[in-house]
Design a protein around this motif. Sequence first.
Motif, PDB file in Angstrom:
ATOM      1  N   ALA A 150       0.872  -1.078  -0.120  1.00 14.07           N
ATOM      2  CA  ALA A 150      -0.032  -0.019   0.027  1.00 14.07           C
ATOM      3  C   ALA A 150       0.891   1.178  -0.097  1.00 14.07           C
ATOM      4  O   ALA A 150       1.929   1.066   0.604  1.00 14.07           O
ATOM      5  CB  ALA A 150      -1.024   0.083   1.279  1.00 14.07           C
ATOM      6  N   LYS A 180      -6.510  -5.305  -1.110  1.00 14.74           N
ATOM      7  CA  LYS A 180      -7.570  -4.455  -1.117  1.00 14.74           C
ATOM      8  C   LYS A 180      -8.889  -4.913  -0.365  1.00 14.74           C
ATOM      9  O   LYS A 180      -9.219  -6.152  -0.546  1.00 14.74           O
ATOM     10  CB  LYS A 180      -8.031  -4.343  -2.586  1.00 14.74           C
ATOM     11  CG  LYS A 180      -7.263  -3.458  -3.483  1.00 14.74           C
ATOM     12  CD  LYS A 180      -7.585  -3.208  -4.959  1.00 14.74           C
ATOM     13  CE  LYS A 180      -6.883  -2.310  -5.658  1.00 14.74           C
ATOM     14  NZ  LYS A 180      -7.196  -2.298  -6.986  1.00 14.74           N
ATOM     15  N   THR A 223      -4.500   7.067  -1.939  1.00 17.60           N
ATOM     16  CA  THR A 223      -3.931   5.926  -1.577  1.00 17.60           C
ATOM     17  C   THR A 223      -3.773   4.746  -2.749  1.00 17.60           C
ATOM     18  O   THR A 223      -4.689   4.817  -3.628  1.00 17.60           O
ATOM     19  CB  THR A 223      -4.771   5.128  -0.484  1.00 17.60           C
ATOM     20  OG1 THR A 223      -6.097   5.276  -0.804  1.00 17.60           O
ATOM     21  CG2 THR A 223      -4.632   6.095   0.635  1.00 17.60           C
ATOM     22  N   TYR A 249      -3.318   0.510  -3.489  1.00 14.65           N
ATOM     23  CA  TYR A 249      -3.172  -0.980  -2.768  1.00 14.65           C
ATOM     24  C   TYR A 249      -3.067  -2.146  -3.849  1.00 14.65           C
ATOM     25  O   TYR A 249      -3.541  -2.139  -5.091  1.00 14.65           O
ATOM     26  CB  TYR A 249      -4.543  -1.158  -2.063  1.00 14.65           C
ATOM     27  CG  TYR A 249      -4.898  -0.554  -0.928  1.00 14.65           C
ATOM     28  CD1 TYR A 249      -5.731   0.842  -1.257  1.00 14.65           C
ATOM     29  CD2 TYR A 249      -4.418  -0.660   0.232  1.00 14.65           C
ATOM     30  CE1 TYR A 249      -6.167   1.676  -0.135  1.00 14.65           C
ATOM     31  CE2 TYR A 249      -4.637   0.173   1.479  1.00 14.65           C
ATOM     32  CZ  TYR A 249      -5.518   1.426   1.154  1.00 14.65           C
ATOM     33  OH  TYR A 249      -5.611   2.080   2.031  1.00 14.65           O
ATOM     34  N   THR A 297      -5.497  -0.875   5.329  1.00 12.96           N
ATOM     35  CA  THR A 297      -5.828   0.620   5.042  1.00 12.96           C
ATOM     36  C   THR A 297      -4.534   1.120   5.456  1.00 12.96           C
ATOM     37  O   THR A 297      -4.127   1.132   6.544  1.00 12.96           O
ATOM     38  CB  THR A 297      -7.081   1.089   5.862  1.00 12.96           C
ATOM     39  OG1 THR A 297      -8.148  -0.051   5.514  1.00 12.96           O
ATOM     40  CG2 THR A 297      -7.268   2.374   5.675  1.00 12.96           C
TER      41      THR A 297
END
Length: 124
Positions: free
Chosen positions: A49, A65, A58, A60, A69
């Motif tokens: 990430a 995904k 952001t 990923y 986070t």
Amino acid sequence: QVQLVESGGGSVQAGGSLRLSCAASGYTGSSYYMGWFRQAPGKEREGVAAIYTRRGSTYYADSVKGRFTISQDNAKNTLYLQMNSLKPEDTAMYYCAAAGGWVSPLNPKEYTYWGQGTQVTVSS
């Protein structure tokens, strides 16, 4: 001198959660990329990430995904990676990295500064 120090790794069972932290210091740029990467034994380092600090954009890897986070706390100069629904295949050494300018966000070869890593082990 840019310094990145990771923490928060550990051992969990599949389905569990961990939050990694990366304390950053010494970076003078106003906008840059920061990312989390991982490397399992015998495998190449891969991007997990990343975040573009100026805009908060952001990025990923497909494999994480919906489960991981990435976030930043600018006041604390700290980058986080919240990892939920962990799987055994998430087991790896996790690294925090930073890069100035435009980079391919999940390409580890384009990052300049690296932390020492923190181990994440997920058991089935």
